[in-house]
Scaffold this active site. Sequence first.
Site, PDB file in Angstrom:
ATOM      1  N   ASP A   1      11.467  -5.064   1.213  1.00  0.00           N
ATOM      2  CA  ASP A   1      10.924  -2.791   1.484  1.00  0.00           C
ATOM      3  C   ASP A   1       9.837  -2.568   0.876  1.00  0.00           C
TER       4      ASP A   1
ATOM      5  N   PRO B   1       8.288   0.430  -1.210  1.00  0.00           N
ATOM      6  CA  PRO B   1       8.815   1.024  -2.125  1.00  0.00           C
ATOM      7  C   PRO B   1       8.910   1.927  -1.590  1.00  0.00           C
TER       8      PRO B   1
ATOM      9  N   TYR C   1      -0.296   7.785  -1.442  1.00  0.00           N
ATOM     10  CA  TYR C   1      -1.319   7.756  -0.201  1.00  0.00           C
ATOM     11  C   TYR C   1      -1.164   9.187   0.494  1.00  0.00           C
ATOM     12  N   SER C   2       0.456   9.901   0.805  1.00  0.00           N
ATOM     13  CA  SER C   2       0.399  11.062   1.174  1.00  0.00           C
ATOM     14  C   SER C   2       0.381  11.774  -0.286  1.00  0.00           C
TER      15      SER C   2
ATOM     16  N   LYS D   1      -2.183  -2.442   9.833  1.00  0.00           N
ATOM     17  CA  LYS D   1      -1.121  -1.678  10.400  1.00  0.00           C
ATOM     18  C   LYS D   1      -0.357  -2.113  11.173  1.00  0.00           C
TER      19      LYS D   1
ATOM     20  N   LYS E   1      -3.029  12.795   0.722  1.00  0.00           N
ATOM     21  CA  LYS E   1      -4.013  13.523   1.427  1.00  0.00           C
ATOM     22  C   LYS E   1      -3.194  15.265   1.296  1.00  0.00           C
TER      23      LYS E   1
ATOM     24  N   LEU F   1     -18.159   2.601   4.660  1.00  0.00           N
ATOM     25  CA  LEU F   1     -18.245   0.976   4.902  1.00  0.00           C
ATOM     26  C   LEU F   1     -17.752   0.816   4.170  1.00  0.00           C
TER      27      LEU F   1
ATOM     28  N   THR G   1      -2.433  14.065   7.729  1.00  0.00           N
ATOM     29  CA  THR G   1      -1.603  13.622   8.205  1.00  0.00           C
ATOM     30  C   THR G   1       0.010  14.014   8.665  1.00  0.00           C
ATOM     31  N   ASP G   2       0.980  13.788   9.108  1.00  0.00           N
ATOM     32  CA  ASP G   2       2.701  14.135   9.023  1.00  0.00           C
ATOM     33  C   ASP G   2       3.338  13.350   7.609  1.00  0.00           C
ATOM     34  N   GLU G   3       1.949  12.678   6.815  1.00  0.00           N
ATOM     35  CA  GLU G   3       3.511  11.681   5.662  1.00  0.00           C
ATOM     36  C   GLU G   3       2.953  13.255   4.716  1.00  0.00           C
TER      37      GLU G   3
ATOM     38  N   ASP H   1     -20.257   7.301   6.640  1.00  0.00           N
ATOM     39  CA  ASP H   1     -19.398   6.457   6.506  1.00  0.00           C
ATOM     40  C   ASP H   1     -19.391   4.678   5.116  1.00  0.00           C
TER      41      ASP H   1
ATOM     42  N   ILE I   1      -9.778   5.435  13.437  1.00  0.00           N
ATOM     43  CA  ILE I   1      -9.703   6.779  14.825  1.00  0.00           C
ATOM     44  C   ILE I   1     -11.321   8.086  15.180  1.00  0.00           C
TER      45      ILE I   1
HETATM   46  P1  NAD Z   1      -9.315   4.360   8.185  1.00  0.00           P
HETATM   47  O1  NAD Z   1      -9.149   3.720   7.197  1.00  0.00           O
HETATM   48  O2  NAD Z   1      -9.170   3.166   9.569  1.00  0.00           O
HETATM   49  O3  NAD Z   1     -10.614   4.600   8.962  1.00  0.00           O
HETATM   50  C1  NAD Z   1     -11.206   5.719   7.429  1.00  0.00           C
HETATM   51  C2  NAD Z   1     -12.900   4.968   7.195  1.00  0.00           C
HETATM   52  O4  NAD Z   1     -13.358   5.792   5.702  1.00  0.00           O
HETATM   53  C3  NAD Z   1     -12.938   4.041   7.091  1.00  0.00           C
HETATM   54  O5  NAD Z   1     -14.800   3.697   8.396  1.00  0.00           O
HETATM   55  C4  NAD Z   1     -14.543   3.472   5.857  1.00  0.00           C
HETATM   56  O6  NAD Z   1     -14.981   2.870   5.558  1.00  0.00           O
HETATM   57  C5  NAD Z   1     -14.678   5.220   6.105  1.00  0.00           C
HETATM   58  N1  NAD Z   1     -14.595   5.702   4.302  1.00  0.00           N
HETATM   59  C6  NAD Z   1     -13.360   5.579   2.575  1.00  0.00           C
HETATM   60  N2  NAD Z   1     -13.736   5.868   1.680  1.00  0.00           N
HETATM   61  C7  NAD Z   1     -14.062   6.667   2.387  1.00  0.00           C
HETATM   62  C8  NAD Z   1     -15.295   7.419   1.276  1.00  0.00           C
HETATM   63  N3  NAD Z   1     -15.481   7.629   0.280  1.00  0.00           N
HETATM   64  N4  NAD Z   1     -16.600   8.011   2.143  1.00  0.00           N
HETATM   65  C9  NAD Z   1     -17.429   7.501   3.228  1.00  0.00           C
HETATM   66  N5  NAD Z   1     -16.043   6.856   4.292  1.00  0.00           N
HETATM   67  C10 NAD Z   1     -15.185   6.420   3.732  1.00  0.00           C
HETATM   68  O7  NAD Z   1      -8.893   5.298   8.958  1.00  0.00           O
HETATM   69  P2  NAD Z   1      -7.752   6.076  10.271  1.00  0.00           P
HETATM   70  O8  NAD Z   1      -6.365   5.114  10.173  1.00  0.00           O
HETATM   71  O9  NAD Z   1      -8.791   6.090  10.907  1.00  0.00           O
HETATM   72  O10 NAD Z   1      -7.743   7.155  10.074  1.00  0.00           O
HETATM   73  C11 NAD Z   1      -8.749   8.768   9.648  1.00  0.00           C
HETATM   74  C12 NAD Z   1      -8.358   9.948   9.118  1.00  0.00           C
HETATM   75  O11 NAD Z   1      -7.035  10.283   9.650  1.00  0.00           O
HETATM   76  C13 NAD Z   1      -8.201   9.470   7.931  1.00  0.00           C
HETATM   77  O12 NAD Z   1      -7.819  10.462   7.017  1.00  0.00           O
HETATM   78  C14 NAD Z   1      -5.676   9.522   7.546  1.00  0.00           C
HETATM   79  O13 NAD Z   1      -5.234  10.026   6.759  1.00  0.00           O
HETATM   80  C15 NAD Z   1      -6.265  10.449   9.092  1.00  0.00           C
HETATM   81  N6  NAD Z   1      -4.688  10.021  10.219  1.00  0.00           N
HETATM   82  C16 NAD Z   1      -4.960   8.254  10.552  1.00  0.00           C
HETATM   83  C17 NAD Z   1      -3.599   8.648  10.761  1.00  0.00           C
HETATM   84  C18 NAD Z   1      -3.097   6.983  11.607  1.00  0.00           C
HETATM   85  O14 NAD Z   1      -1.863   7.016  11.670  1.00  0.00           O
HETATM   86  N7  NAD Z   1      -3.850   5.621  11.550  1.00  0.00           N
HETATM   87  C19 NAD Z   1      -2.674   9.461  11.449  1.00  0.00           C
HETATM   88  C20 NAD Z   1      -3.179  10.873  11.181  1.00  0.00           C
HETATM   89  C21 NAD Z   1      -3.803  10.624   9.796  1.00  0.00           C
HETATM   90  O1  DAU Z   2       2.265   9.106  10.046  1.00  0.00           O
HETATM   91  C1  DAU Z   2       0.815   8.602  10.149  1.00  0.00           C
HETATM   92  C2  DAU Z   2       0.422   7.691   9.333  1.00  0.00           C
HETATM   93  O2  DAU Z   2       0.470   6.420   9.660  1.00  0.00           O
HETATM   94  C3  DAU Z   2      -0.640   7.828   8.917  1.00  0.00           C
HETATM   95  O3  DAU Z   2      -1.232   8.830   7.884  1.00  0.00           O
HETATM   96  C4  DAU Z   2      -1.311   6.394   7.417  1.00  0.00           C
HETATM   97  O4  DAU Z   2      -2.332   6.626   7.505  1.00  0.00           O
HETATM   98  C5  DAU Z   2      -0.954   5.445   8.835  1.00  0.00           C
HETATM   99  O5  DAU Z   2      -1.187   4.158   8.012  1.00  0.00           O
HETATM  100  C6  DAU Z   2       0.282   5.436   9.356  1.00  0.00           C
HETATM  101  O6  DAU Z   2       1.220   4.841   8.089  1.00  0.00           O
HETATM  102  P1  DAU Z   2       2.689   3.886   8.187  1.00  0.00           P
HETATM  103  O7  DAU Z   2       3.001   3.551   6.754  1.00  0.00           O
HETATM  104  O8  DAU Z   2       3.482   4.894   8.567  1.00  0.00           O
HETATM  105  O9  DAU Z   2       1.647   2.883   9.131  1.00  0.00           O
HETATM  106  P2  DAU Z   2       1.804   1.666   9.012  1.00  0.00           P
HETATM  107  O10 DAU Z   2       1.494   0.700  10.210  1.00  0.00           O
HETATM  108  O11 DAU Z   2       1.203   0.659   7.520  1.00  0.00           O
HETATM  109  O12 DAU Z   2       3.359   1.048   9.028  1.00  0.00           O
HETATM  110  C7  DAU Z   2       4.251   1.651   9.501  1.00  0.00           C
HETATM  111  C8  DAU Z   2       5.841   1.620   9.932  1.00  0.00           C
HETATM  112  O13 DAU Z   2       6.539   0.155   9.950  1.00  0.00           O
HETATM  113  C9  DAU Z   2       6.439   1.779   8.602  1.00  0.00           C
HETATM  114  O14 DAU Z   2       7.988   1.686   8.410  1.00  0.00           O
HETATM  115  C10 DAU Z   2       6.460   0.384   7.622  1.00  0.00           C
HETATM  116  C11 DAU Z   2       6.845  -0.554   8.626  1.00  0.00           C
HETATM  117  N1  DAU Z   2       5.699  -2.522   8.991  1.00  0.00           N
HETATM  118  C12 DAU Z   2       4.627  -2.083   8.628  1.00  0.00           C
HETATM  119  C13 DAU Z   2       3.640  -3.309   8.353  1.00  0.00           C
HETATM  120  C14 DAU Z   2       2.397  -2.900   7.844  1.00  0.00           C
HETATM  121  C15 DAU Z   2       6.428  -2.664   8.125  1.00  0.00           C
HETATM  122  O15 DAU Z   2       7.787  -3.610   8.715  1.00  0.00           O
HETATM  123  N2  DAU Z   2       5.455  -4.411   8.206  1.00  0.00           N
HETATM  124  C16 DAU Z   2       4.561  -4.261   8.453  1.00  0.00           C
HETATM  125  O16 DAU Z   2       3.293  -6.236   8.040  1.00  0.00           O
END
Ligand code: NAD
Ligand code: DAU
Length: 367
Positions: A304, A306, A160-161, A199, A164, A36, A134-136, A34, A13
């Site tokens: 599933d 956990p 994770y959640s 993901k 957050k 990295l 996050t919504d989690e 970052d 993001i």
């Molecule tokens: P991502 O895992 O793709 O990217 C995380 C980035 O943070 C990476 O570039 C990593 O190198 C950097 N990072 C990790 N630890 C670090 C540290 N200690 N110092 C500096 N940089 C560091 O994550 P994303 O999916 O882009 O999510 C970004 C943010 O949005 C997160 O806070 C996540 O909780 C939130 N979020 C994600 C989603 C989603 O669907 N992906 C949804 C809602 C909220």
């Molecule tokens: O809701 C926001 C969150 O969405 C963010 O805060 C997280 O950073 C982001 O990773 C994401 O979390 P989820 O756990 O919802 O995303 P993921 O893509 O890991 O999984 C989406 C759904 O699919 C979840 O119900 C688990 C399922 N899944 C996931 C993977 C990777 C599978 O069934 N098979 C898989 O291989």
Amino acid sequence: MHKLLVTGGAGFIGANFVHYWLTQHPQDRLVVLDALTYAGNMTSLAGCLEQENFRFVHGDIGDQSLVETLLLEDGLDTVVNFAAESHVDRSIHGPDPFVTTNVVGTHSLLKAAKKVWLDGTLAGRPHRFHHVSTDEVYGSLAPEESPFTETTPYAPNSPYSASKAASDHLVRAYHHTYGLEVTTSNCSNNYGPYQFPEKLIPLIILNILEAKQLPIYGDGLNIRDWLYVDDHCRGIDLVLQKGRAGEVYNIGGNNEWRNIEIVQLVCTLVDEKLAASDTLRQRFPRSPVCLGHKAESLITYVKDRPGHDRRYAINAEKSRNELGYAPLESFETGIRKTIDWYLLNEAWWRGVMNGSYRDWLEKQYAH
Ligand code: NAD
Ligand code: DAU
């Protein structure tokens, strides 16, 4: 003109936000910090590095003195904190880095912002600390329950959640106690370009191309509310422009899907793409459609996750009413754009899927 510190700007993001911001606000200055990790990739920032108003710093949000120096030296007035460990499955297998980065790292950022913007030489200057959450944190919804609002009690279920949620509380406390000008956004599941292929959506696209199993956790009926990543970036932009300090804003897509339905849809769309293109079939000869099968034949139900949350859904009324937020991308167009992006950017995903990621994934499905 604003000067932003974007943490985690080489992640999914964060990188989309950087591209969005440089296009929408070309007069602003961006500094990306970052660490990295496996999830951060410089190639996601291709095209930004040459721009004069952009600077990349390789470092950790937990390095308070580095952050203080950046805020001071570059005269930064805004932090947008994307940096995090973000994958639920990894948090189950190894929660420590989630606490270190998401909780302790965010607290370190807050301390740096307080020191520079409230206690130091820049005290009194307008500033904003925006925390991306996050919504989690709200837990899991039953089928008949209304979507999460900003006042839904926190009930995080995974490490994770929980990490957050802890960071959200620290952000809130720094406003309440010290007067730091903070905002927080809680967003639903994002999808789009540059998402690390652990993901669900990118994993499914790439596994189809390489004829690997499409792992569905549990019964596949868990529900997520999917949002195209650019709509999240616009939502954060609106919070930065119009959001009130101390407030929380939910951002979502009003777009609930069962996991199995998403996977079936991606299978159909990738099959269609390959069926229509000789070039794609030559590039991905192992994909089922090249052998007369459907991608759906790769679907495999696995053990599933956990503590797997059953359903997430976001009520974004507050953002709509106060900020004028509404998603622009439909799921129909967003998912097609996303598939096209992965088909066009094979070098990017091959580059990020290095050995350590492969090892980790293989261990996941060893059962
Ligand atoms: P991502 O895992 O793709 O990217 C995380 C980035 O943070 C990476 O570039 C990593 O190198 C950097 N990072 C990790 N630890 C670090 C540290 N200690 N110092 C500096 N940089 C560091 O994550 P994303 O999916 O882009 O999510 C970004 C943010 O949005 C997160 O806070 C996540 O909780 C939130 N979020 C994600 C989603 C989603 O669907 N992906 C949804 C809602 C909220
Ligand atoms: O809701 C926001 C969150 O969405 C963010 O805060 C997280 O950073 C982001 O990773 C994401 O979390 P989820 O756990 O919802 O995303 P993921 O893509 O890991 O999984 C989406 C759904 O699919 C979840 O119900 C688990 C399922 N899944 C996931 C993977 C990777 C599978 O069934 N098979 C898989 O291989």
